[in-house]
Design an enzyme around this catalytic site. Structure first.
Site, PDB file in Angstrom:
ATOM      1  N   HIS A 165    -113.402 -38.333  49.658  1.00 31.34           N
ATOM      2  CA  HIS A 165    -112.802 -39.292  50.045  1.00 31.34           C
ATOM      3  C   HIS A 165    -113.006 -40.265  49.074  1.00 31.34           C
ATOM      4  O   HIS A 165    -114.196 -41.053  48.652  1.00 31.34           O
ATOM      5  CB  HIS A 165    -112.603 -40.204  51.250  1.00 31.34           C
ATOM      6  CG  HIS A 165    -111.566 -41.406  51.568  1.00 31.34           C
ATOM      7  ND1 HIS A 165    -112.414 -42.631  51.339  1.00 31.34           N
ATOM      8  CD2 HIS A 165    -110.289 -41.580  51.108  1.00 31.34           C
ATOM      9  CE1 HIS A 165    -111.610 -43.278  51.348  1.00 31.34           C
ATOM     10  NE2 HIS A 165    -110.330 -42.716  50.886  1.00 31.34           N
ATOM     11  N   ARG A 166    -112.262 -39.758  47.701  1.00 30.18           N
ATOM     12  CA  ARG A 166    -112.531 -40.403  46.047  1.00 30.18           C
ATOM     13  C   ARG A 166    -114.035 -39.824  45.877  1.00 30.18           C
ATOM     14  O   ARG A 166    -114.427 -40.344  44.833  1.00 30.18           O
ATOM     15  CB  ARG A 166    -113.264 -42.505  46.351  1.00 30.18           C
ATOM     16  CG  ARG A 166    -111.470 -42.601  47.499  1.00 30.18           C
ATOM     17  CD  ARG A 166    -112.279 -43.982  46.938  1.00 30.18           C
ATOM     18  NE  ARG A 166    -110.930 -44.559  48.676  1.00 30.18           N
ATOM     19  CZ  ARG A 166    -111.395 -45.726  48.656  1.00 30.18           C
ATOM     20  NH1 ARG A 166    -112.547 -46.803  48.243  1.00 30.18           N
ATOM     21  NH2 ARG A 166    -110.534 -46.453  49.378  1.00 30.18           N
ATOM     22  N   GLU A 214    -110.619 -35.792  47.201  1.00 27.67           N
ATOM     23  CA  GLU A 214    -109.299 -36.899  47.142  1.00 27.67           C
ATOM     24  C   GLU A 214    -109.682 -37.645  46.928  1.00 27.67           C
ATOM     25  O   GLU A 214    -110.017 -38.125  45.945  1.00 27.67           O
ATOM     26  CB  GLU A 214    -108.830 -37.332  48.872  1.00 27.67           C
ATOM     27  CG  GLU A 214    -107.870 -38.377  48.742  1.00 27.67           C
ATOM     28  CD  GLU A 214    -107.968 -40.047  49.036  1.00 27.67           C
ATOM     29  OE1 GLU A 214    -107.277 -40.586  48.821  1.00 27.67           O
ATOM     30  OE2 GLU A 214    -108.504 -39.701  48.871  1.00 27.67           O
ATOM     31  N   ASP A 222    -107.497 -41.198  43.567  1.00 26.19           N
ATOM     32  CA  ASP A 222    -106.449 -42.172  43.689  1.00 26.19           C
ATOM     33  C   ASP A 222    -105.790 -41.834  42.665  1.00 26.19           C
ATOM     34  O   ASP A 222    -106.814 -42.186  41.551  1.00 26.19           O
ATOM     35  CB  ASP A 222    -106.843 -43.865  44.239  1.00 26.19           C
ATOM     36  CG  ASP A 222    -107.519 -43.025  46.164  1.00 26.19           C
ATOM     37  OD1 ASP A 222    -106.858 -42.746  45.904  1.00 26.19           O
ATOM     38  OD2 ASP A 222    -108.973 -43.593  45.362  1.00 26.19           O
ATOM     39  N   HIS A 272    -108.596 -46.615  42.448  1.00 20.89           N
ATOM     40  CA  HIS A 272    -107.593 -47.413  44.119  1.00 20.89           C
ATOM     41  C   HIS A 272    -106.917 -48.316  43.570  1.00 20.89           C
ATOM     42  O   HIS A 272    -106.390 -47.868  44.251  1.00 20.89           O
ATOM     43  CB  HIS A 272    -108.667 -47.142  44.899  1.00 20.89           C
ATOM     44  CG  HIS A 272    -108.348 -47.703  46.225  1.00 20.89           C
ATOM     45  ND1 HIS A 272    -108.737 -49.252  46.449  1.00 20.89           N
ATOM     46  CD2 HIS A 272    -108.156 -46.483  47.286  1.00 20.89           C
ATOM     47  CE1 HIS A 272    -107.891 -48.640  47.756  1.00 20.89           C
ATOM     48  NE2 HIS A 272    -107.414 -47.994  48.427  1.00 20.89           N
ATOM     49  N   GLU A 301    -103.793 -39.092  45.331  1.00 20.49           N
ATOM     50  CA  GLU A 301    -102.766 -39.512  45.406  1.00 20.49           C
ATOM     51  C   GLU A 301    -102.019 -40.616  45.568  1.00 20.49           C
ATOM     52  O   GLU A 301    -102.536 -41.345  44.139  1.00 20.49           O
ATOM     53  CB  GLU A 301    -103.933 -40.234  46.805  1.00 20.49           C
ATOM     54  CG  GLU A 301    -102.610 -41.562  47.819  1.00 20.49           C
ATOM     55  CD  GLU A 301    -103.796 -43.095  48.224  1.00 20.49           C
ATOM     56  OE1 GLU A 301    -104.996 -42.485  48.884  1.00 20.49           O
ATOM     57  OE2 GLU A 301    -103.329 -43.551  48.494  1.00 20.49           O
ATOM     58  N   LYS A 334    -100.953 -43.563  43.790  1.00 20.54           N
ATOM     59  CA  LYS A 334    -101.092 -45.054  44.199  1.00 20.54           C
ATOM     60  C   LYS A 334     -99.679 -45.812  43.960  1.00 20.54           C
ATOM     61  O   LYS A 334     -99.961 -47.106  42.945  1.00 20.54           O
ATOM     62  CB  LYS A 334    -102.195 -45.446  43.670  1.00 20.54           C
ATOM     63  CG  LYS A 334    -103.426 -45.176  44.741  1.00 20.54           C
ATOM     64  CD  LYS A 334    -103.301 -46.565  46.311  1.00 20.54           C
ATOM     65  CE  LYS A 334    -104.896 -45.470  46.984  1.00 20.54           C
ATOM     66  NZ  LYS A 334    -104.324 -45.783  47.923  1.00 20.54           N
ATOM     67  N   ASP A 336    -115.970 -40.203  52.805  1.00 23.40           N
ATOM     68  CA  ASP A 336    -117.356 -41.038  52.087  1.00 23.40           C
ATOM     69  C   ASP A 336    -118.879 -40.122  52.139  1.00 23.40           C
ATOM     70  O   ASP A 336    -119.002 -39.826  50.756  1.00 23.40           O
ATOM     71  CB  ASP A 336    -117.494 -42.501  51.771  1.00 23.40           C
ATOM     72  CG  ASP A 336    -115.746 -43.212  52.139  1.00 23.40           C
ATOM     73  OD1 ASP A 336    -115.097 -42.713  52.048  1.00 23.40           O
ATOM     74  OD2 ASP A 336    -116.034 -44.279  52.459  1.00 23.40           O
TER      75      ASP A 336
HETATM   76  O1  G3P Z   1    -105.571 -40.177  51.324  1.00 16.91           O
HETATM   77  C1  G3P Z   1    -106.667 -40.891  52.428  1.00 16.91           C
HETATM   78  C2  G3P Z   1    -106.958 -42.627  52.055  1.00 16.91           C
HETATM   79  O2  G3P Z   1    -107.555 -42.664  50.731  1.00 16.91           O
HETATM   80  C3  G3P Z   1    -106.034 -43.642  51.890  1.00 16.91           C
HETATM   81  O3  G3P Z   1    -105.888 -44.947  51.653  1.00 16.91           O
HETATM   82  O4  G3P Z   1    -106.819 -46.696  50.635  1.00 16.91           O
HETATM   83  O5  G3P Z   1    -108.186 -45.299  50.752  1.00 16.91           O
HETATM   84  O6  G3P Z   1    -107.235 -44.685  49.200  1.00 16.91           O
HETATM   85  P1  G3P Z   1    -107.103 -45.360  50.779  1.00 16.91           P
HETATM   86 MG    MG Z   2    -106.658 -42.551  48.547  1.00 17.66          MG
END
Ligand code: G3P
Ligand code: MG
Length: 249
Positions: free
Chosen positions: A8-9, A35, A37, A50, A110, A112, A230
């Site tokens: 995640h990121r 993943e 953003d 993000h 993703e 945004k 994470d």
């Molecule tokens: O894509 C899953 C998650 O990243 C969505 O929420 O705010 O962490 O981008 P956020």
């Molecule tokens: Mg995200």
């Protein structure tokens, strides 16, 4: 079925989120997917960050959309996490794809665009995915359902996912109606019913953000398609232990 681990990121607990060190670390840890953003800079370049604002993760203030990419890349996007990462730059989606192109990784881009609905963002991102030939291993996700529909019009075959943290009745049917192939939900929305509904619809179900062992175990037990974490090293280790235990039964 094996639950995939998406960083995640990037490996964002140990390295600054959405930067090259976080992606590289996730890859070295053995994450199957990444993943990230995307926002648009002032000059319309898709960049990886993000928030709509640069305040939390850089040494500057203001909106991403008010900086050109050249200005953004001069900011320090690492010191906020640790001195060790001082002057780590913000990167563009294109730089990320150049790095990812040669690696066996699933990608989740993703968009945004649920706060600022950036003009032409879908097409800009799509063109880059085509340029680097990663369309087949990429899922586009967004909290903005209109953007999912727009993406479908650009390429009806590309995998899209609706993101939500809200309890919405008829969520799985609604997601299918948008033409999305996947549903990405917050952990608190996870239960066996939504797993079953997604399976019936042949819709992928992926869960965010899974950092605790208890939550990891529940996801593995329910055999969701993937988790966003994470801490990919911890998630992979827990998955190994889970598989080992289940083989013994
Ligand atoms: O894509 C899953 C998650 O990243 C969505 O929420 O705010 O962490 O981008 P956020
Ligand atoms: Mg995200």
């Amino acid at each position: 079925m094996k639950t995939l681990v998406y960083a995640h990121r990037g490996a964002s607990k140990l390295a600054p989120e959405n930067t090259m060190p976080a992606f590289q670390l996730a890859y070295e840890m053995g994450a199957e997917g990444i993943e990230t953003d995307v926002q648009l800079s002032k000059d319309g370049i898709p960049v990886l960050i993000h928030d709509e604002s640069v305040r939390r993760t850089t040494n500057a203030v203001g909106f991403v959309q008010d900086y050109t990419f050249e200005q953004l890349r001069k900011l320090d996007a690492g010191s906020w996490l640790s001195e060790k990462y001082e002057n780590t730059p913000i990167i563009s989606l294109e730089e990320f794809l150049i790095w990812a192109q040669s690696k066996q990784l699933q990608l989740n881009i993703e968009l945004k665009n649920n706060v600022i609905d950036y003009e032409n963002m879908e097409k800009k991102v799509y063109d880059l995915l085509c340029k680097y030939k990663v369309v087949n291993r990429t899922t586009i996700s967004s909290f903005n359902p209109v953007s999912i529909e727009r993406f479908k019009q650009i390429d009806r075959k590309i995998a899209t996912a609706l993101l939500t943290s809200q309890r919405i009745s008829g969520l799985v049917n609604y997601t299918a109606g948008l033409g999305a192939k996947a549903l990405h939900i917050k952990y608190r929305l996870l239960n066996s019913k939504v797993v079953e509904q997604c399976r019936d619809r042949e819709m992928k179900l992926r869960i965010y953000t899974i950092n605790r062992i208890g939550a990891m175990k529940k996801c593995y037990q329910l055999q969701v398609d993937a988790i966003f974490t994470d801490v990919p090293d911890k998630a992979i280790e827990q998955r190994r232990l889970f598989e080992q235990l289940n083989q013994q039964d």
